[in-house]
Design a protein around this motif. Structure first.
Motif, PDB file in Angstrom:
ATOM      1  N   LYS A  31      13.337 -23.623  15.604  1.00  0.00           N
ATOM      2  CA  LYS A  31      12.841 -24.060  16.912  1.00  0.00           C
ATOM      3  C   LYS A  31      12.343 -25.507  16.877  1.00  0.00           C
ATOM      4  N   ARG A  32      12.000 -25.986  15.678  1.00  0.00           N
ATOM      5  CA  ARG A  32      11.419 -27.320  15.581  1.00  0.00           C
ATOM      6  C   ARG A  32      12.436 -28.404  15.213  1.00  0.00           C
ATOM      7  N   TRP A  33      13.680 -28.032  14.882  1.00  0.00           N
ATOM      8  CA  TRP A  33      14.633 -29.104  14.531  1.00  0.00           C
ATOM      9  C   TRP A  33      16.021 -28.939  15.139  1.00  0.00           C
ATOM     10  N   PHE A  34      16.415 -27.736  15.566  1.00  0.00           N
ATOM     11  CA  PHE A  34      17.825 -27.421  15.800  1.00  0.00           C
ATOM     12  C   PHE A  34      18.450 -28.201  16.960  1.00  0.00           C
ATOM     13  N   THR A  35      17.662 -28.540  17.964  1.00  0.00           N
ATOM     14  CA  THR A  35      18.198 -29.180  19.160  1.00  0.00           C
ATOM     15  C   THR A  35      17.693 -30.629  19.234  1.00  0.00           C
ATOM     16  N   PRO A  36      18.615 -31.588  19.381  1.00  0.00           N
ATOM     17  CA  PRO A  36      18.178 -32.994  19.433  1.00  0.00           C
ATOM     18  C   PRO A  36      17.191 -33.216  20.590  1.00  0.00           C
ATOM     19  N   ALA A  37      16.038 -33.860  20.278  1.00  0.00           N
ATOM     20  CA  ALA A  37      15.053 -34.195  21.307  1.00  0.00           C
ATOM     21  C   ALA A  37      15.699 -35.134  22.324  1.00  0.00           C
ATOM     22  N   PRO A  38      15.318 -35.123  23.592  1.00  0.00           N
ATOM     23  CA  PRO A  38      14.155 -34.415  24.141  1.00  0.00           C
ATOM     24  C   PRO A  38      14.439 -32.963  24.536  1.00  0.00           C
ATOM     25  N   TRP A  39      15.660 -32.473  24.274  1.00  0.00           N
ATOM     26  CA  TRP A  39      15.907 -31.048  24.463  1.00  0.00           C
ATOM     27  C   TRP A  39      15.129 -30.263  23.402  1.00  0.00           C
ATOM     28  N   LYS A  40      14.909 -28.986  23.676  1.00  0.00           N
ATOM     29  CA  LYS A  40      14.157 -28.156  22.743  1.00  0.00           C
ATOM     30  C   LYS A  40      14.868 -26.828  22.515  1.00  0.00           C
ATOM     31  N   THR A  41      14.596 -26.228  21.363  1.00  0.00           N
ATOM     32  CA  THR A  41      14.986 -24.838  21.118  1.00  0.00           C
ATOM     33  C   THR A  41      13.760 -23.992  21.429  1.00  0.00           C
ATOM     34  N   VAL A  42      13.851 -23.177  22.468  1.00  0.00           N
ATOM     35  CA  VAL A  42      12.670 -22.421  22.891  1.00  0.00           C
ATOM     36  C   VAL A  42      12.652 -20.998  22.332  1.00  0.00           C
ATOM     37  N   HIS A  43      13.772 -20.584  21.755  1.00  0.00           N
ATOM     38  CA  HIS A  43      13.808 -19.243  21.162  1.00  0.00           C
ATOM     39  C   HIS A  43      14.850 -19.254  20.050  1.00  0.00           C
ATOM     40  N   ALA A  44      14.555 -18.576  18.967  1.00  0.00           N
ATOM     41  CA  ALA A  44      15.520 -18.473  17.859  1.00  0.00           C
ATOM     42  C   ALA A  44      15.334 -17.129  17.165  1.00  0.00           C
ATOM     43  N   GLU A  45      16.453 -16.523  16.776  1.00  0.00           N
ATOM     44  CA  GLU A  45      16.441 -15.284  15.997  1.00  0.00           C
ATOM     45  C   GLU A  45      17.504 -15.386  14.918  1.00  0.00           C
ATOM     46  N   VAL A  46      17.155 -14.940  13.729  1.00  0.00           N
ATOM     47  CA  VAL A  46      18.109 -14.919  12.616  1.00  0.00           C
ATOM     48  C   VAL A  46      17.953 -13.592  11.884  1.00  0.00           C
ATOM     49  N   ASP A  47      18.997 -12.799  11.891  1.00  0.00           N
ATOM     50  CA  ASP A  47      19.019 -11.552  11.122  1.00  0.00           C
ATOM     51  C   ASP A  47      19.928 -11.841   9.926  1.00  0.00           C
ATOM     52  N   LEU A  48      19.292 -12.161   8.798  1.00  0.00           N
ATOM     53  CA  LEU A  48      19.978 -12.841   7.693  1.00  0.00           C
ATOM     54  C   LEU A  48      20.805 -11.894   6.826  1.00  0.00           C
ATOM     55  N   ARG A  49      21.982 -11.534   7.347  1.00  0.00           N
ATOM     56  CA  ARG A  49      22.944 -10.679   6.629  1.00  0.00           C
ATOM     57  C   ARG A  49      24.296 -10.878   7.294  1.00  0.00           C
ATOM     58  N   PRO A  50      25.395 -10.659   6.555  1.00  0.00           N
ATOM     59  CA  PRO A  50      26.696 -10.684   7.228  1.00  0.00           C
ATOM     60  C   PRO A  50      26.700  -9.642   8.345  1.00  0.00           C
ATOM     61  N   GLY A  51      27.113 -10.046   9.524  1.00  0.00           N
ATOM     62  CA  GLY A  51      27.046  -9.174  10.698  1.00  0.00           C
ATOM     63  C   GLY A  51      25.768  -9.355  11.496  1.00  0.00           C
ATOM     64  N   GLY A  52      24.799 -10.101  10.961  1.00  0.00           N
ATOM     65  CA  GLY A  52      23.513 -10.272  11.633  1.00  0.00           C
ATOM     66  C   GLY A  52      23.569 -11.316  12.742  1.00  0.00           C
ATOM     67  N   LYS A  53      22.539 -11.256  13.574  1.00  0.00           N
ATOM     68  CA  LYS A  53      22.460 -12.122  14.760  1.00  0.00           C
ATOM     69  C   LYS A  53      22.005 -13.537  14.397  1.00  0.00           C
ATOM     70  N   PHE A  54      22.657 -14.533  14.998  1.00  0.00           N
ATOM     71  CA  PHE A  54      22.179 -15.910  14.936  1.00  0.00           C
ATOM     72  C   PHE A  54      22.103 -16.375  16.387  1.00  0.00           C
ATOM     73  N   HIS A  55      20.890 -16.616  16.847  1.00  0.00           N
ATOM     74  CA  HIS A  55      20.656 -16.730  18.283  1.00  0.00           C
ATOM     75  C   HIS A  55      19.696 -17.883  18.564  1.00  0.00           C
ATOM     76  N   THR A  56      20.075 -18.742  19.478  1.00  0.00           N
ATOM     77  CA  THR A  56      19.181 -19.835  19.892  1.00  0.00           C
ATOM     78  C   THR A  56      19.271 -20.007  21.405  1.00  0.00           C
ATOM     79  N   VAL A  57      18.184 -20.483  21.979  1.00  0.00           N
ATOM     80  CA  VAL A  57      18.156 -20.817  23.408  1.00  0.00           C
ATOM     81  C   VAL A  57      17.605 -22.247  23.531  1.00  0.00           C
ATOM     82  N   MET A  58      18.352 -23.084  24.233  1.00  0.00           N
ATOM     83  CA  MET A  58      17.959 -24.481  24.418  1.00  0.00           C
ATOM     84  C   MET A  58      17.422 -24.710  25.822  1.00  0.00           C
ATOM     85  N   GLU A  59      16.532 -25.681  25.910  1.00  0.00           N
ATOM     86  CA  GLU A  59      15.940 -26.010  27.204  1.00  0.00           C
ATOM     87  C   GLU A  59      15.962 -27.514  27.386  1.00  0.00           C
ATOM     88  N   SER A  60      16.273 -27.944  28.595  1.00  0.00           N
ATOM     89  CA  SER A  60      16.338 -29.375  28.901  1.00  0.00           C
ATOM     90  C   SER A  60      14.930 -29.931  29.076  1.00  0.00           C
TER      91      SER A  60
END
Lengths: 158, 158
Positions: A31-60
């Motif tokens: 959430k603190r680095w993934f999206t180039p500023a001034p955009w932000k990552t407001v939500h992130a989920e990582v289920d760290l396994r093959p088949g697991g979720k990799f999820h981010t939500v960006m905000e302007s």
């Protein structure tokens, strides 16, 4: 790597692979680095396994949220290699890609020790040349570079 | 398993999991059971690793070849579980699915010992209800059942 279909980004950074890995796999860091500023990552989920979720939500900067990016992890090799794709949802279900999705990609993030730092390579594979071109036109090189700068700055503080 | 999006097929067969596994992962065997007769599988390739190629070509009784099915293996757990998807090409590149592709699926083939045989479960996940409906209308249940009959008959002879 197919130069007609793929984009690639390589740089040596002065944080070790273990910290690059933590940055990519820890939601609070993402959430603190993934999206180039001034955009932000407001939500992130990582289920760290093959088949697991990799999820981010960006905000302007104006507070407008983009549709969530929900992908599926494919390879999880700690401190070395993380592969995920937007072509699949978690647990490998094919994503329902409507005609309004401009492109879909699979990202291969590789990190190799380089002195006390990391040789960092991001390879982004598209299904066709049009997808590559759209991603390039959106500023792939600049965006991934700026995000990596943010990653390095963050991980030097943790 | 999401009943709105997925099709599933379960049966107990009287060959052990090791032979079901060999039937699914050996190209020469695949060619002899994978496609319900009188259609044939005229070519098969299996690169047995996550990210590897799973490829078949079917031919009609009149000798007309279908476009090749080229997918990507995702999980390879010998004698127990094989997962592959048509949403990705080998090495995880997103497939270029044109508007003429009726549906795309991920298949989870599970085999558990059951007495001297196997409890065989095939779960096929689609991206939307329309894809499931098209696959069902094409005769999923009958087709996968007939192919499994062929698999069992073949593996009793090898």
């Amino acid at each position: 790597m197919n130069p007609d279909l793929d984009l690639s980004f390589e740089r040596v950074v002065d944080v070790p692979p273990e910290l690059v890995w933590k940055a990519w796999t820890t939601p609070e860091y993402l959430k603190r680095w993934f999206t180039p500023a001034p955009w932000k990552t407001v939500h992130a989920e990582v289920d760290l396994r093959p088949g697991g979720k990799f999820h981010t939500v960006m905000e302007s900067p104006e507070g407008q949220r983009m549709p969530p990016n929900t992908g599926c992890l494919l390879e999880v090799v700690p401190n070395r290699r993380l592969v995920w794709t937007g072509a699949l949802l978690p647990d490998y279900r094919p994503a329902d890609l409507g005609a309004d999705v401009p492109f879909v990609f699979t990202a291969v993030i590789a990190m190799e020790p380089h002195g006390s730092g990391t040789r960092y390579t991001a390879t982004v594979m598209h299904s066709n040349a049009g997808g590559k071109a759209k991603h390039e036109a959106m500023g792939f090189e600049h965006g991934w570079g700026k995000a990596l700068d943010q990653l390095v700055a963050l991980m030097k503080t943790v």
